[in-house]
Design a protein around this motif. Structure first.
Motif, PDB file in Angstrom:
ATOM      1  N   MET A  40       0.902  -1.199   0.050  1.00  0.00           N
ATOM      2  CA  MET A  40       0.077   0.072   0.012  1.00  0.00           C
ATOM      3  C   MET A  40       0.992   1.400  -0.022  1.00  0.00           C
ATOM      4  SD  MET A  40      -2.892  -1.286   2.517  1.00  0.00           S
ATOM      5  CE  MET A  40      -3.749   0.408   3.012  1.00  0.00           C
ATOM      6  N   THR A  41       1.894   1.060   0.761  1.00  0.00           N
ATOM      7  CA  THR A  41       3.044   2.458   0.898  1.00  0.00           C
ATOM      8  C   THR A  41       3.597   2.459  -0.466  1.00  0.00           C
ATOM      9  OG1 THR A  41       3.166   1.941   3.222  1.00  0.00           O
ATOM     10  CG2 THR A  41       4.824   3.403   2.110  1.00  0.00           C
ATOM     11  N   ALA A  42       3.914   1.437  -1.096  1.00  0.00           N
ATOM     12  CA  ALA A  42       4.761   1.616  -2.133  1.00  0.00           C
ATOM     13  C   ALA A  42       4.041   2.230  -3.409  1.00  0.00           C
ATOM     14  CB  ALA A  42       5.177  -0.109  -2.655  1.00  0.00           C
ATOM     15  N   LEU A  43       2.353   1.693  -3.527  1.00  0.00           N
ATOM     16  CA  LEU A  43       1.718   2.275  -4.537  1.00  0.00           C
ATOM     17  C   LEU A  43       0.938   3.422  -4.086  1.00  0.00           C
ATOM     18  CD1 LEU A  43       0.099  -1.101  -5.424  1.00  0.00           C
ATOM     19  CD2 LEU A  43       1.814   0.156  -6.814  1.00  0.00           C
ATOM     20  N   ASN A  44       1.344   4.139  -2.775  1.00  0.00           N
ATOM     21  CA  ASN A  44       0.491   5.014  -2.234  1.00  0.00           C
ATOM     22  C   ASN A  44      -0.842   5.029  -2.336  1.00  0.00           C
ATOM     23  OD1 ASN A  44       0.466   7.699  -1.167  1.00  0.00           O
ATOM     24  ND2 ASN A  44       0.205   8.845  -3.148  1.00  0.00           N
ATOM     25  N   TYR A  45      -1.271   3.912  -1.896  1.00  0.00           N
ATOM     26  CA  TYR A  45      -2.932   3.550  -1.659  1.00  0.00           C
ATOM     27  C   TYR A  45      -3.409   3.857  -0.547  1.00  0.00           C
ATOM     28  CZ  TYR A  45      -6.861   0.702  -1.506  1.00  0.00           C
ATOM     29  OH  TYR A  45      -8.456   0.299  -1.663  1.00  0.00           O
ATOM     30  N   HIS A  46      -4.565   4.533  -0.226  1.00  0.00           N
ATOM     31  CA  HIS A  46      -5.172   4.824   0.781  1.00  0.00           C
ATOM     32  C   HIS A  46      -6.779   4.463   0.749  1.00  0.00           C
ATOM     33  CE1 HIS A  46      -2.180   7.665   1.904  1.00  0.00           C
ATOM     34  NE2 HIS A  46      -2.148   8.185   0.445  1.00  0.00           N
ATOM     35  N   PRO A  47      -7.109   3.402   1.504  1.00  0.00           N
ATOM     36  CA  PRO A  47      -8.321   2.994   1.506  1.00  0.00           C
ATOM     37  C   PRO A  47      -9.671   4.013   1.722  1.00  0.00           C
ATOM     38  CG  PRO A  47      -6.830   2.019   3.345  1.00  0.00           C
ATOM     39  CD  PRO A  47      -6.336   3.219   2.827  1.00  0.00           C
ATOM     40  N   ASN A  48     -10.678   3.781   0.954  1.00  0.00           N
ATOM     41  CA  ASN A  48     -11.686   4.718   1.003  1.00  0.00           C
ATOM     42  C   ASN A  48     -12.373   4.549   2.274  1.00  0.00           C
ATOM     43  OD1 ASN A  48     -14.665   5.063   0.620  1.00  0.00           O
ATOM     44  ND2 ASN A  48     -13.973   5.920  -1.041  1.00  0.00           N
ATOM     45  N   ALA A  49     -12.335   5.728   2.950  1.00  0.00           N
ATOM     46  CA  ALA A  49     -12.935   5.746   4.423  1.00  0.00           C
ATOM     47  C   ALA A  49     -14.319   5.280   4.418  1.00  0.00           C
ATOM     48  CB  ALA A  49     -12.767   7.088   5.096  1.00  0.00           C
ATOM     49  N   ALA A  50     -15.374   5.749   3.400  1.00  0.00           N
ATOM     50  CA  ALA A  50     -16.708   5.244   3.386  1.00  0.00           C
ATOM     51  C   ALA A  50     -16.748   3.868   3.426  1.00  0.00           C
ATOM     52  CB  ALA A  50     -17.360   6.225   2.644  1.00  0.00           C
ATOM     53  N   ALA A  51     -16.096   3.311   2.386  1.00  0.00           N
ATOM     54  CA  ALA A  51     -16.129   1.806   2.072  1.00  0.00           C
ATOM     55  C   ALA A  51     -15.686   1.075   3.266  1.00  0.00           C
ATOM     56  CB  ALA A  51     -15.308   1.437   0.969  1.00  0.00           C
ATOM     57  N   LYS A  52     -14.641   1.517   3.832  1.00  0.00           N
ATOM     58  CA  LYS A  52     -13.984   0.757   5.216  1.00  0.00           C
ATOM     59  C   LYS A  52     -15.096   0.826   6.164  1.00  0.00           C
ATOM     60  CE  LYS A  52     -10.109   0.825   8.523  1.00  0.00           C
ATOM     61  NZ  LYS A  52      -8.931   1.590   8.805  1.00  0.00           N
ATOM     62  N   ALA A  53     -15.831   1.914   6.491  1.00  0.00           N
ATOM     63  CA  ALA A  53     -16.743   1.991   7.502  1.00  0.00           C
ATOM     64  C   ALA A  53     -17.977   1.039   7.148  1.00  0.00           C
ATOM     65  CB  ALA A  53     -17.350   3.217   7.589  1.00  0.00           C
ATOM     66  N   LEU A  54     -18.526   0.908   5.820  1.00  0.00           N
ATOM     67  CA  LEU A  54     -19.392   0.067   5.610  1.00  0.00           C
ATOM     68  C   LEU A  54     -19.061  -1.216   5.915  1.00  0.00           C
ATOM     69  CD1 LEU A  54     -22.307   0.086   4.170  1.00  0.00           C
ATOM     70  CD2 LEU A  54     -21.034  -0.124   2.175  1.00  0.00           C
ATOM     71  N   ALA A  55     -17.782  -1.797   5.564  1.00  0.00           N
ATOM     72  CA  ALA A  55     -17.341  -2.965   5.605  1.00  0.00           C
ATOM     73  C   ALA A  55     -17.363  -3.347   7.005  1.00  0.00           C
ATOM     74  CB  ALA A  55     -16.122  -3.268   5.161  1.00  0.00           C
ATOM     75  N   ASN A  56     -17.228  -2.251   7.945  1.00  0.00           N
ATOM     76  CA  ASN A  56     -17.382  -2.684   9.494  1.00  0.00           C
ATOM     77  C   ASN A  56     -18.628  -2.345  10.033  1.00  0.00           C
ATOM     78  OD1 ASN A  56     -14.425  -3.362  10.345  1.00  0.00           O
ATOM     79  ND2 ASN A  56     -13.990  -1.865   8.767  1.00  0.00           N
ATOM     80  N   ASN A  57     -19.531  -1.993   9.573  1.00  0.00           N
ATOM     81  CA  ASN A  57     -21.004  -1.601   9.957  1.00  0.00           C
ATOM     82  C   ASN A  57     -20.770  -0.413  10.721  1.00  0.00           C
ATOM     83  OD1 ASN A  57     -23.747  -1.700  10.072  1.00  0.00           O
ATOM     84  ND2 ASN A  57     -23.406  -3.003  12.124  1.00  0.00           N
ATOM     85  N   ARG A  58     -19.868   0.402  10.337  1.00  0.00           N
ATOM     86  CA  ARG A  58     -19.843   1.655  11.114  1.00  0.00           C
ATOM     87  C   ARG A  58     -20.071   2.924  10.334  1.00  0.00           C
ATOM     88  NH1 ARG A  58     -14.017   0.576  14.624  1.00  0.00           N
ATOM     89  NH2 ARG A  58     -15.099  -0.702  15.944  1.00  0.00           N
ATOM     90  N   THR A  59     -20.223   3.922  10.908  1.00  0.00           N
ATOM     91  CA  THR A  59     -20.495   5.126  10.467  1.00  0.00           C
ATOM     92  C   THR A  59     -19.445   6.130  10.270  1.00  0.00           C
ATOM     93  OG1 THR A  59     -21.147   6.467  12.524  1.00  0.00           O
ATOM     94  CG2 THR A  59     -22.923   5.274  11.566  1.00  0.00           C
ATOM     95  N   ASN A  60     -18.223   5.894  10.939  1.00  0.00           N
ATOM     96  CA  ASN A  60     -17.283   6.841  11.097  1.00  0.00           C
ATOM     97  C   ASN A  60     -17.546   8.555  11.458  1.00  0.00           C
ATOM     98  OD1 ASN A  60     -15.359   4.932  10.255  1.00  0.00           O
ATOM     99  ND2 ASN A  60     -14.393   5.864   8.684  1.00  0.00           N
TER     100      ASN A  60
END
Length: 318
Positions: A40-60
């Motif tokens: 992730m660091t090498a590719l400068n990839y940053h997870p989508n916060a909204a998608a991450k929250a949805l996957a964890n059943n959270r609102t952020n």
């Protein structure tokens, strides 16, 4: 745009593994997690916060609840909210401000709460919250909290007044039966008792006009060579105005020490010596504690007291 598939290919793992590292890192081995994070660091990839929250059943979303009146002329709560927002933003969380008790549990969902300004009457309300929360301010109900070390703060102030040879040291506290006030009084009382001096305590509403009226009404009770230790800068400002209005000399004959150090201490004339709370830092620590509580499935976090600093200015002798 770098995708999840690109990260999986870079790390030579499946997309499912990358997803688990992002959303459920506790389910993968440290070696796999390290491998994916390096990709992730090498590719400068940053997870989508909204998608991450949805996957964890959270609102952020974190609700910041203020259960006392906010005086908009003072930046105390602005400093606190800025610190909380800064701490939440680091982890991709948004802040929602709530100032009405009726809206505490209604409206939009939230992953957790940071609560300040609560009083004893609010405890049943807090016990109804169905999400993790932390408190800003000492409490004796077993809730997780962060606060300044109130007892240490007034001990600092009282020791300073003694060192400046004020012969009478009076404490003007707040007329609230709350843990932080008891602690502020205890710091003053314990320090005076160590020096075999008798405490003098008065309790007032937290308004400068009230403390100014108190000085005017009781002026003849206080002889020169008195220092007033005040439980807030608001009270200290009123005490200072009252002394000057009655012809008292600040700081030669009368000293004043406040508590907060956010704004009023600097606009007072003379500027106030005060016990300064690191309010913005406290806000960041509150955010950190709550997010850690969320990560640990609501596990108890305990308490954290941060030592304040005595700032000396023109309202006390040099």
């Amino acid at each position: 745009m770098v995708t999840l598939s690109d990260v999986a290919k870079q790390a030579n793992v499946s997309k499912m593994t990358v997803s688990r590292v992002i959303n459920h890192p506790e389910q993968v081995t440290p070696e796999l997690r390290c491998l994916v994070e390096e990709a992730m660091t090498a590719l400068n990839y940053h997870p989508n916060a909204a998608a991450k929250a949805l996957a964890n059943n959270r609102t952020n979303v974190i609700k910041v609840v203020i259960l006392e009146d906010i005086d908009t002329t003072e930046p105390y709560y602005m400093s606190l909210i800025f610190g909380i927002a800064k701490g939440l933003d680091k982890e991709g969380y948004a802040l929602q401000l709530v100032t009405d008790r009726a809206h505490l549990t209604g409206g939009n969902r939230a992953d957790g709460y940071i609560v300040t300004g609560e009083r004893a009457r609010d405890i049943p309300l807090l016990e109804q919250l169905n999400q993790p929360f932390v408190i800003f301010g000492e409490n004796r109900y077993g809730f997780d909290y962060i606060d300044s070390d109130n007892k240490a703060g007034t001990a600092l102030a009282t020791n300073y007044a003694l060192a400046k040879n004020y012969q009478s040291i009076v404490f003007i506290g707040l007329d609230v039966k709350e843990s932080f006030e008891y602690s502020r009084e205890a710091g003053y009382i314990n320090t005076l008792q160590q020096h075999k001096k008798i405490p003098q305590i008065y309790r007032l509403a937290n308004h400068s006009r009230v403390s100014q009226a108190f000085i005017n009404e009781n002026w003849r009770k206080f002889a020169p060579d008195t220092c007033f230790i005040c439980a807030s800068d608001r009270i200290a400002v009123g005490v200072e105005r009252g002394i000057i209005e009655n012809g008292g000399d600040v700081p030669r004959d009368f000293g004043i020490i406040g508590f907060d150090g956010v704004f009023l201490d600097q606009v007072a004339n003379p500027q106030l010596t005060t016990v300064k709370q690191p309010v913005q830092q406290l806000g960041e620590l509150l955010a950190r504690m709550l997010l850690q509580k969320l990560a640990q499935s609501g596990a108890q976090q305990g308490e954290l007291l941060v030592t304040p600093e005595l700032i000396t200015r023109g309202s006390t002798r040099e």
